[in-house]
Motif scaffolding. Sequence first.
Motif, PDB file in Angstrom:
ATOM      1  N   HIS A 100       0.794  -1.164   0.040  1.00  0.00           N
ATOM      2  CA  HIS A 100       0.081  -0.055  -0.192  1.00  0.00           C
ATOM      3  C   HIS A 100       0.923   1.395  -0.020  1.00  0.00           C
ATOM      4  O   HIS A 100       0.735   2.195   0.952  1.00  0.00           O
ATOM      5  N   GLY A 101       1.647   1.181  -0.906  1.00  0.00           N
ATOM      6  CA  GLY A 101       2.844   2.314  -1.018  1.00  0.00           C
ATOM      7  C   GLY A 101       2.068   4.001  -1.210  1.00  0.00           C
ATOM      8  O   GLY A 101       2.379   4.799  -0.722  1.00  0.00           O
ATOM      9  N   ASP A 102       1.075   3.816  -1.846  1.00  0.00           N
ATOM     10  CA  ASP A 102       0.054   4.885  -2.295  1.00  0.00           C
ATOM     11  C   ASP A 102      -0.352   5.436  -0.764  1.00  0.00           C
ATOM     12  O   ASP A 102      -0.484   6.860  -0.448  1.00  0.00           O
ATOM     13  N   LEU A 103      -0.753   4.590   0.199  1.00  0.00           N
ATOM     14  CA  LEU A 103      -1.164   5.197   1.352  1.00  0.00           C
ATOM     15  C   LEU A 103       0.051   5.791   2.119  1.00  0.00           C
ATOM     16  O   LEU A 103      -0.036   6.825   2.889  1.00  0.00           O
ATOM     17  N   ALA A 104       1.118   4.963   2.304  1.00  0.00           N
ATOM     18  CA  ALA A 104       2.406   5.027   3.028  1.00  0.00           C
ATOM     19  C   ALA A 104       2.871   6.560   2.415  1.00  0.00           C
ATOM     20  O   ALA A 104       3.408   7.312   3.291  1.00  0.00           O
ATOM     21  N   LEU A 105       2.900   6.924   1.331  1.00  0.00           N
ATOM     22  CA  LEU A 105       3.083   8.344   0.682  1.00  0.00           C
ATOM     23  C   LEU A 105       2.375   9.532   1.395  1.00  0.00           C
ATOM     24  O   LEU A 105       3.036  10.624   1.464  1.00  0.00           O
ATOM     25  N   LEU A 106       1.166   9.145   1.674  1.00  0.00           N
ATOM     26  CA  LEU A 106       0.331  10.001   1.924  1.00  0.00           C
ATOM     27  C   LEU A 106       0.219  10.605   3.469  1.00  0.00           C
ATOM     28  O   LEU A 106      -0.350  11.713   3.933  1.00  0.00           O
ATOM     29  N   ALA A 107       0.854   9.457   4.310  1.00  0.00           N
ATOM     30  CA  ALA A 107       0.687   9.624   5.742  1.00  0.00           C
ATOM     31  C   ALA A 107       1.651  10.878   6.190  1.00  0.00           C
ATOM     32  O   ALA A 107       3.093  10.723   5.306  1.00  0.00           O
ATOM     33  N   PRO A 108       1.497  11.568   7.084  1.00  0.00           N
ATOM     34  CA  PRO A 108       2.569  12.443   7.586  1.00  0.00           C
ATOM     35  C   PRO A 108       3.794  11.904   8.150  1.00  0.00           C
ATOM     36  O   PRO A 108       4.762  12.287   8.255  1.00  0.00           O
ATOM     37  N   SER A 109       3.463  10.555   8.810  1.00  0.00           N
ATOM     38  CA  SER A 109       4.718  10.124   9.513  1.00  0.00           C
ATOM     39  C   SER A 109       4.187   8.399   9.236  1.00  0.00           C
ATOM     40  O   SER A 109       3.310   8.053   9.616  1.00  0.00           O
ATOM     41  N   VAL A 110       5.457   7.622   8.802  1.00  0.00           N
ATOM     42  CA  VAL A 110       5.192   6.309   8.740  1.00  0.00           C
ATOM     43  C   VAL A 110       6.315   5.658   9.248  1.00  0.00           C
ATOM     44  O   VAL A 110       7.505   5.925   9.306  1.00  0.00           O
ATOM     45  N   SER A 111       5.904   4.453  10.173  1.00  0.00           N
ATOM     46  CA  SER A 111       6.949   3.680  10.853  1.00  0.00           C
ATOM     47  C   SER A 111       6.624   2.066  10.672  1.00  0.00           C
ATOM     48  O   SER A 111       5.373   1.759  10.610  1.00  0.00           O
TER      49      SER A 111
END
Lengths: 258, 258
Positions: free
Chosen positions: A58-69
Amino acid sequence: MTFTTRTPRIVAARRLQRRRDRDQTGRFLAEGPQAVREALAAGVVLELFGTGEALTRHGDLALLAPSVSEVDDEALVALTETVQPQGLVAVCEQIDVTLSAALAKGPRLVAVVAEIRDPGNAGTVLRTADAAGADAVIFAGDAVDPYNGKCVRASAGSLFHVDVVRTGLDIVDELRNFGLQTFATSGYGSEDLDSLLDEGALADPTAWIFGSEAHGLPQTLLDAADRQVRVPIYGGAESLNLAAAAAVCLYASARAHR
Amino acid sequence: MTFTTRTPRIVAARRLQRRRDRDQTGRFLAEGPQAVREALAAGVVLELFGTGEALTRHGDLALLAPSVSEVDDEALVALTETVQPQGLVAVCEQIDVTLSAALAKGPRLVAVVAEIRDPGNAGTVLRTADAAGADAVIFAGDAVDPYNGKCVRASAGSLFHVDVVRTGLDIVDELRNFGLQTFATSGYGSEDLDSLLDEGALADPTAWIFGSEAHGLPQTLLDAADRQVRVPIYGGAESLNLAAAAAVCLYASARAHR
């Protein structure tokens, strides 16, 4: 670095499974790609956690999030409540608005869940109200927390589509002040939905008020509402379950409002 | 004499929690006073088990049963599947009829649950169909066993009110032969319920065909049906859950049939 169950941010996020911590922080958890997508669209995601595999898929979602871990499998399981977690969990800001803010927008269709404590039922009504085009869903009195994980999941994203309000039971006057007629549902209502349809009573802006399956609506709300309405039972069943009754009422309004 | 978990009749009754044993014996279990009352009214109770306390409290039911036996608490728990069993369990004869027998009565409203494997969903549709005045509910294809305990409980007695049919998926021709139009529900249906209502299409005898939430209807059924119908979504929700969609469709027919 991959977060584990001992990473402080995971420990803090996990506490959001408890109502007290949600109330204190004004945050909640949304799990699974569908809910995360809706939360991102609503602009309320503070932090996204995911397994490496899910974040890639779900790289598209990860790109939209302000912080990803990235989290390990054990941390994901700890953060989620479903038997088969789907790899992603977002920490979100709570999004409910005040009753006056929701009503000031001039909603034409509103659903009230009054003292409904079952999170699956409340979430399903939220989803159904959204589908029927309701503008707001009001959690009144001692109702379930709309940010309860099971309620969020049962709403299937609809929590992010409508105005969600948390308030006391004393709502009828304010609904009326904003031009909404109030229909309290009851198996013993003096009027049935068919007679309301026959007289064209559903065309005006309407707030439907639903109570729990086990206890029905508090008498004060039944008395305060403009009408007490029952869904007609044509066969041998004693009653409908809440999700079915809410669907019939809300869709009757939706059709009258077209 | 109070029966225990080792009493042969309790051992035999308990096996009815398994589908294989239900299929072999043509029997099933109904638990709780409400279901037992409905089963007695339908004349299908073979044997009633209850704790001493429950048999006293529901003496009217005990009087109506052809055979009554007191069980200890452990045996009651063994016979029931709910967390808080309500003291009574009845061994009942299965009551389903053939498709032709049900259709020969000239039903005006029929619900088909096709390949719906979730017992709670199937039982809820059964209850909703009964409330909407449906005459028959057809479990088609690889659907859940209508006598599954969870399905019986979700039906809230409606299993005993309508004609229940178990059959294959190949039903549309027979429904049509008996004068029923067939509406297959699908989120991607080419017609929506509002347009059917606008053209007055619901007045004729109708079979509504519902599929599982996860998989929808098999393509063969979608193709065979007269129309593929979707419930309109007015808001941001992606879909309705099965209970809500079935309620909206069946009640639209019920109103058109008044």
